[in-house]
Design a protein around this motif. Structure first.
Motif, PDB file in Angstrom:
ATOM      1  N   HIS B  78      -8.281  39.206  40.547  1.00  0.00           N
ATOM      2  CA  HIS B  78      -7.516  39.206  39.750  1.00  0.00           C
ATOM      3  C   HIS B  78      -6.496  38.597  40.767  1.00  0.00           C
ATOM      4  O   HIS B  78      -7.027  38.224  41.577  1.00  0.00           O
ATOM      5  CB  HIS B  78      -6.444  40.307  39.341  1.00  0.00           C
ATOM      6  N   SER B  79      -5.505  37.441  39.971  1.00  0.00           N
ATOM      7  CA  SER B  79      -4.621  36.750  40.410  1.00  0.00           C
ATOM      8  C   SER B  79      -3.265  37.942  41.601  1.00  0.00           C
ATOM      9  O   SER B  79      -2.670  39.107  41.010  1.00  0.00           O
ATOM     10  CB  SER B  79      -3.180  35.848  40.065  1.00  0.00           C
ATOM     11  N   ALA B  80      -2.454  37.443  42.051  1.00  0.00           N
ATOM     12  CA  ALA B  80      -1.411  37.514  43.081  1.00  0.00           C
ATOM     13  C   ALA B  80      -0.277  39.224  42.569  1.00  0.00           C
ATOM     14  O   ALA B  80      -0.617  40.228  43.153  1.00  0.00           O
ATOM     15  CB  ALA B  80      -1.147  37.283  44.322  1.00  0.00           C
ATOM     16  N   ASP B  81      -0.605  38.046  41.165  1.00  0.00           N
ATOM     17  CA  ASP B  81       0.600  38.837  40.687  1.00  0.00           C
ATOM     18  C   ASP B  81       0.060  39.992  40.061  1.00  0.00           C
ATOM     19  O   ASP B  81       0.278  41.654  39.397  1.00  0.00           O
ATOM     20  CB  ASP B  81       1.957  38.080  39.498  1.00  0.00           C
ATOM     21  N   TYR B  82      -1.231  40.178  38.738  1.00  0.00           N
ATOM     22  CA  TYR B  82      -1.517  40.509  38.142  1.00  0.00           C
ATOM     23  C   TYR B  82      -2.192  42.268  39.148  1.00  0.00           C
ATOM     24  O   TYR B  82      -2.425  43.164  38.999  1.00  0.00           O
ATOM     25  CB  TYR B  82      -2.567  40.613  37.343  1.00  0.00           C
ATOM     26  N   ILE B  83      -2.919  41.998  40.206  1.00  0.00           N
ATOM     27  CA  ILE B  83      -3.633  42.453  41.092  1.00  0.00           C
ATOM     28  C   ILE B  83      -2.372  43.731  41.077  1.00  0.00           C
ATOM     29  O   ILE B  83      -3.885  45.277  41.254  1.00  0.00           O
ATOM     30  CB  ILE B  83      -3.896  41.551  41.991  1.00  0.00           C
ATOM     31  N   TRP B 110      -6.855  44.358  47.932  1.00  0.00           N
ATOM     32  CA  TRP B 110      -8.027  44.713  46.801  1.00  0.00           C
ATOM     33  C   TRP B 110      -9.014  44.862  46.500  1.00  0.00           C
ATOM     34  O   TRP B 110      -9.974  43.838  47.526  1.00  0.00           O
ATOM     35  CB  TRP B 110      -7.653  44.885  45.400  1.00  0.00           C
ATOM     36  N   LEU B 111     -10.105  45.781  46.341  1.00  0.00           N
ATOM     37  CA  LEU B 111     -11.171  46.179  46.229  1.00  0.00           C
ATOM     38  C   LEU B 111     -12.020  44.582  45.598  1.00  0.00           C
ATOM     39  O   LEU B 111     -12.959  44.460  45.839  1.00  0.00           O
ATOM     40  CB  LEU B 111     -11.742  46.909  45.095  1.00  0.00           C
ATOM     41  N   ARG B 112     -11.047  43.864  44.657  1.00  0.00           N
ATOM     42  CA  ARG B 112     -11.811  42.804  43.699  1.00  0.00           C
ATOM     43  C   ARG B 112     -10.981  42.451  43.789  1.00  0.00           C
ATOM     44  O   ARG B 112      -9.849  41.213  42.746  1.00  0.00           O
ATOM     45  CB  ARG B 112     -12.042  42.899  41.858  1.00  0.00           C
ATOM     46  N   THR B 124       7.718  27.402  56.353  1.00  0.00           N
ATOM     47  CA  THR B 124       7.988  26.985  54.986  1.00  0.00           C
ATOM     48  C   THR B 124       7.134  26.921  54.272  1.00  0.00           C
ATOM     49  O   THR B 124       5.281  26.649  54.407  1.00  0.00           O
ATOM     50  CB  THR B 124       8.831  25.497  54.929  1.00  0.00           C
ATOM     51  N   HIS B 125       6.859  27.086  52.487  1.00  0.00           N
ATOM     52  CA  HIS B 125       6.179  26.782  51.627  1.00  0.00           C
ATOM     53  C   HIS B 125       5.248  25.444  51.575  1.00  0.00           C
ATOM     54  O   HIS B 125       5.500  24.416  52.135  1.00  0.00           O
ATOM     55  CB  HIS B 125       6.643  26.711  49.974  1.00  0.00           C
ATOM     56  N   PRO B 126       4.598  24.945  51.339  1.00  0.00           N
ATOM     57  CA  PRO B 126       3.606  23.487  51.752  1.00  0.00           C
ATOM     58  C   PRO B 126       4.275  22.869  49.957  1.00  0.00           C
ATOM     59  O   PRO B 126       4.718  23.335  49.076  1.00  0.00           O
ATOM     60  CB  PRO B 126       2.103  24.469  50.764  1.00  0.00           C
ATOM     61  N   GLU B 127       3.643  22.286  50.121  1.00  0.00           N
ATOM     62  CA  GLU B 127       4.381  20.692  49.401  1.00  0.00           C
ATOM     63  C   GLU B 127       4.192  21.329  48.019  1.00  0.00           C
ATOM     64  O   GLU B 127       2.905  21.535  47.697  1.00  0.00           O
ATOM     65  CB  GLU B 127       3.906  19.465  49.782  1.00  0.00           C
ATOM     66  N   GLU B 128       4.494  20.936  47.156  1.00  0.00           N
ATOM     67  CA  GLU B 128       4.617  20.877  45.423  1.00  0.00           C
ATOM     68  C   GLU B 128       2.773  20.597  45.102  1.00  0.00           C
ATOM     69  O   GLU B 128       2.393  21.014  44.254  1.00  0.00           O
ATOM     70  CB  GLU B 128       5.162  19.831  44.918  1.00  0.00           C
ATOM     71  N   TYR B 129       2.057  20.006  45.564  1.00  0.00           N
ATOM     72  CA  TYR B 129       1.245  19.284  45.584  1.00  0.00           C
ATOM     73  C   TYR B 129      -0.121  19.497  45.978  1.00  0.00           C
ATOM     74  O   TYR B 129      -1.447  19.444  45.584  1.00  0.00           O
ATOM     75  CB  TYR B 129       0.506  17.307  46.217  1.00  0.00           C
ATOM     76  N   ALA B 130       0.344  20.578  46.976  1.00  0.00           N
ATOM     77  CA  ALA B 130      -1.130  21.363  47.791  1.00  0.00           C
ATOM     78  C   ALA B 130      -1.739  22.458  46.527  1.00  0.00           C
ATOM     79  O   ALA B 130      -1.265  22.641  46.097  1.00  0.00           O
ATOM     80  CB  ALA B 130       0.101  22.429  48.858  1.00  0.00           C
ATOM     81  N   ALA B 131      -2.826  22.437  47.504  1.00  0.00           N
ATOM     82  CA  ALA B 131      -3.938  23.454  45.904  1.00  0.00           C
ATOM     83  C   ALA B 131      -3.178  24.930  46.253  1.00  0.00           C
ATOM     84  O   ALA B 131      -2.734  25.893  46.664  1.00  0.00           O
ATOM     85  CB  ALA B 131      -5.148  23.683  47.311  1.00  0.00           C
ATOM     86  N   HIS B 132      -2.993  25.368  44.867  1.00  0.00           N
ATOM     87  CA  HIS B 132      -2.805  26.369  44.194  1.00  0.00           C
ATOM     88  C   HIS B 132      -4.329  27.855  44.362  1.00  0.00           C
ATOM     89  O   HIS B 132      -5.210  26.772  44.624  1.00  0.00           O
ATOM     90  CB  HIS B 132      -2.396  26.569  43.252  1.00  0.00           C
ATOM     91  N   SER B 133      -4.103  28.870  44.702  1.00  0.00           N
ATOM     92  CA  SER B 133      -5.234  29.992  44.887  1.00  0.00           C
ATOM     93  C   SER B 133      -4.639  31.237  44.352  1.00  0.00           C
ATOM     94  O   SER B 133      -3.804  31.003  43.515  1.00  0.00           O
ATOM     95  CB  SER B 133      -5.228  30.167  46.018  1.00  0.00           C
ATOM     96  N   TRP B 134      -5.635  32.499  43.938  1.00  0.00           N
ATOM     97  CA  TRP B 134      -5.703  33.018  42.988  1.00  0.00           C
ATOM     98  C   TRP B 134      -5.232  33.988  43.653  1.00  0.00           C
ATOM     99  O   TRP B 134      -4.064  34.787  43.835  1.00  0.00           O
ATOM    100  CB  TRP B 134      -6.693  34.544  43.550  1.00  0.00           C
ATOM    101  N   SER B 135      -4.334  33.923  44.933  1.00  0.00           N
ATOM    102  CA  SER B 135      -3.680  34.497  46.072  1.00  0.00           C
ATOM    103  C   SER B 135      -2.068  33.879  45.814  1.00  0.00           C
ATOM    104  O   SER B 135      -1.177  35.046  46.726  1.00  0.00           O
ATOM    105  CB  SER B 135      -3.852  34.997  46.950  1.00  0.00           C
TER     106      SER B 135
END
Lengths: 257, 274
Positions: B78-83, B110-112, B124-135
């Motif tokens: 599950h992604s960061a928002d749904y988990i 979490w468990l999963r 700061t947050h990465p640049e716009e083109y940086a990799a996206h992840s589940w978290s």
């Protein structure tokens, strides 16, 4: 516990949670004239708010069927009562407001208006069921002796950083509102007759958020303890979006169905 | 002598403006809200109270639960928002700077799920083109005793696990609130692709000192024998099961389709007219 004992307990509770306003200010208190709750507020909760129903929709926006209460930790006695729910009986006895009491009113979809009744009493009106709640900061005993749907509510500011002796103060870190309510008439946690008893105690925390897009949300966390009908503490959190004004205010009477 | 003085000065300057609430601990989910959606799982075609647009509705209507059997999907967390809404225990741990003793990060697990880090060190947050992840990428700041978290760089996910999508352009704001043994997390999702308004929900956990999150090794197996390249789905208008949810609960079919209008109390008057 008889009614007098319940009221006495409610009053005692009011005293227990409502220390003097000055004592709630942490290091902010400088002596001198007592500071009113209104002046000491670490957060402004006043204004019009609307509930945004993204949770429990099927249990809030419509009346669920009898016996449909999977989220509520009822004990056997509570289940027995819920399974015998009869809205016609509530109407006949004039108890249409049972699901609009303090144990559930913040879950009822509608507009909420928060205003200062006086310097030490915060008033919460709801257009759904046209209910009024009074959150008293004074610590003095309530004068009402007859239990009502909204019970008796004792309020206390919680100052960020540990307001009761901590480092924070209202000007620096904000805070939230804690309200403890007892002495209610028995009511419903859900419109389809899921009960709470007159012995229930409701503890609530009111937080306000400020979002980067200009939105502001009122977050109400509600904890209910009712050994008569619940087998454990029951907690729900409910959110309201701030409105610019009261133009959508639409009072409606309580309904049992 | 100079070094200790400088050290003390640095520590004084690094002191937090406000006290930091400790969110670390073992937290058990409590399903006192939305139990049917969160534990057994949502029913097909239930979009009640979701501020979705037509594109999201089309994605959800054409979704098939069988997609979860694909090897590529079996271990998808599950992604960061749904988990937060998932049926899973939560462990939060903290990182502390050894010199200043300030909390520099929280880790939520979490468990999963994968380890999710919330950085509190001002990065700061990465640049716009940086990799996206589940978290995603999360930073936090204190609003009094409330921790406000900003999450970006999420992979595509879902707002309800019956196929209602959330895009990888979405951002998430969280507010973490603790009162004694209770943790409340407010989530506000902004998604320019699939939502017409911010989607807000609040979730509660209770501290459970006896809780242990067990390992969750995920292996991929061949669950369904199907030709290579087949992706389970429904073509638009062909999933006849979608009508079962509103029928079973005596709800208007229009309401089950969701949309921002269904979130507001005013919609009740529309329901009464049907």
């Amino acid at each position: 516990m008889n009614r007098k004992a319940i009221i006495a307990a409610g009053i005692a509770l009011s005293f227990a949670v409502s220390g003097p306003i000055e004592a709630q200010r942490g290091r902010g208190g400088q002596g001198g004239a007592p500071v009113t709750a209104k002046a000491a507020a670490p957060v402004d909760l006043t204004g019009y708010w609307v509930s945004v129903v993204t949770e429990d929709w099927r249990y809030r926006m419509v009346t669920p069927k009898k016996g449909d209460y999977p989220s509520i930790p009822l004990n056997a006695e509570g289940r027995k009562l819920a399974d015998a729910w009869d809205p016609a009986r509530d109407e006949a006895s004039g108890d249409q407001c049972k699901s609009f009491g303090a144990g559930n009113i913040m879950r009822v979809p509608g507009n909420v208006h928060v205003i200062w009744e006086d310097d030490n009493t915060l008033r919460v009106d709801t257009d759904a069921g046209t209910q009024t709640r009074l959150f008293r900061f004074t610590g003095s005993p309530v004068t009402s002796t007859a239990p009502g749907w909204q019970g008796n509510s004792a309020a206390q500011w919680e100052i960020a950083g540990g307001g009761r002796g901590g480092r924070g103060n209202a000007q620096q870190g904000g805070g939230d509102l804690k309200v403890v309510t007892a002495g209610m008439r028995a009511g419903y946690l859900q419109k389809n007759g899921v009960p709470y008893s007159a012995n229930a105690v409701v503890t609530e925390y009111f937080h306000r958020t400020m979002e980067s897009n200009g939105d502001s949300w009122l977050i109400v966390t509600t904890m209910i303890e009712d050994p008569q009908y619940l087998n454990q503490q029951f907690q729900r959190s409910t959110h309201f979006k701030r409105l610019p004004d009261g133009s959508t205010w639409s009072p409606t009477p309580c309904t049992a169905r | 002598m100079r070094v200790p003085v400088l050290l003390l000065l640095a520590m004084a300057l690094c002191a937090p403006a406000f006290a930091q609430i400790d969110f670390s601990g073992e937290w058990a989910p409590r399903f006192y809200e939305d139990q049917p959606e969160r534990v057994p799982g949502p029913e097909l075609g239930d979009y009640l109270g979701l501020p979705i647009n037509d594109a999201a509705r089309m994605r959800a209507d054409t979704w098939s639960a069988s997609i979860q059997t694909l090897p590529e999907w079996q271990c998808r967390p599950h992604s960061a928002d749904y988990i937060w809404r998932g049926p899973s225990a939560l462990r939060i741990s903290k990182e502390v700077d050894p010199v200043t003793r300030q909390i520099t990060a929280f880790h939520a697990e979490w468990l999963r799920s994968v380890d999710r880090t919330v950085y509190l060190d001002g990065r700061t947050h990465p640049e716009e083109y940086a990799a996206h992840s589940w978290s995603g990428f999360s930073t936090g700041k204190w609003d009094g005793d409330m921790l406000t978290v900003t999450v970006t760089h999420l992979k595509e996910g879902y707002v309800r696990r019956n196929g209602v999508p959330r895009s990888d352009l979405a951002t998430l704001t969280e507010h973490w609130i603790r009162h004694g043994n209770w943790l409340t997390v407010v989530e506000i999702i902004n998604d320019p692709v699939y939502l017409t308004e911010p989607f807000v929900r609040t979730t509660d956990y209770e501290l459970d000192l006896h809780q242990q999150i067990p390992p969750y090794p995920c292996g991929i197996v061949e669950e369904v024998d199907r030709p290579e390249g087949i992706v389970p789905h429904f073509l638009p208008g062909t999933n006849t099961s979608l009508s079962e949810f509103p029928a079973h609960h005596d709800l208007p079919a229009e309401a089950a389709k969701g949309g921002a209008e269904t979130m507001y109390p005013k919609y009740q008057s529309k329901l009464r007219q049907k």
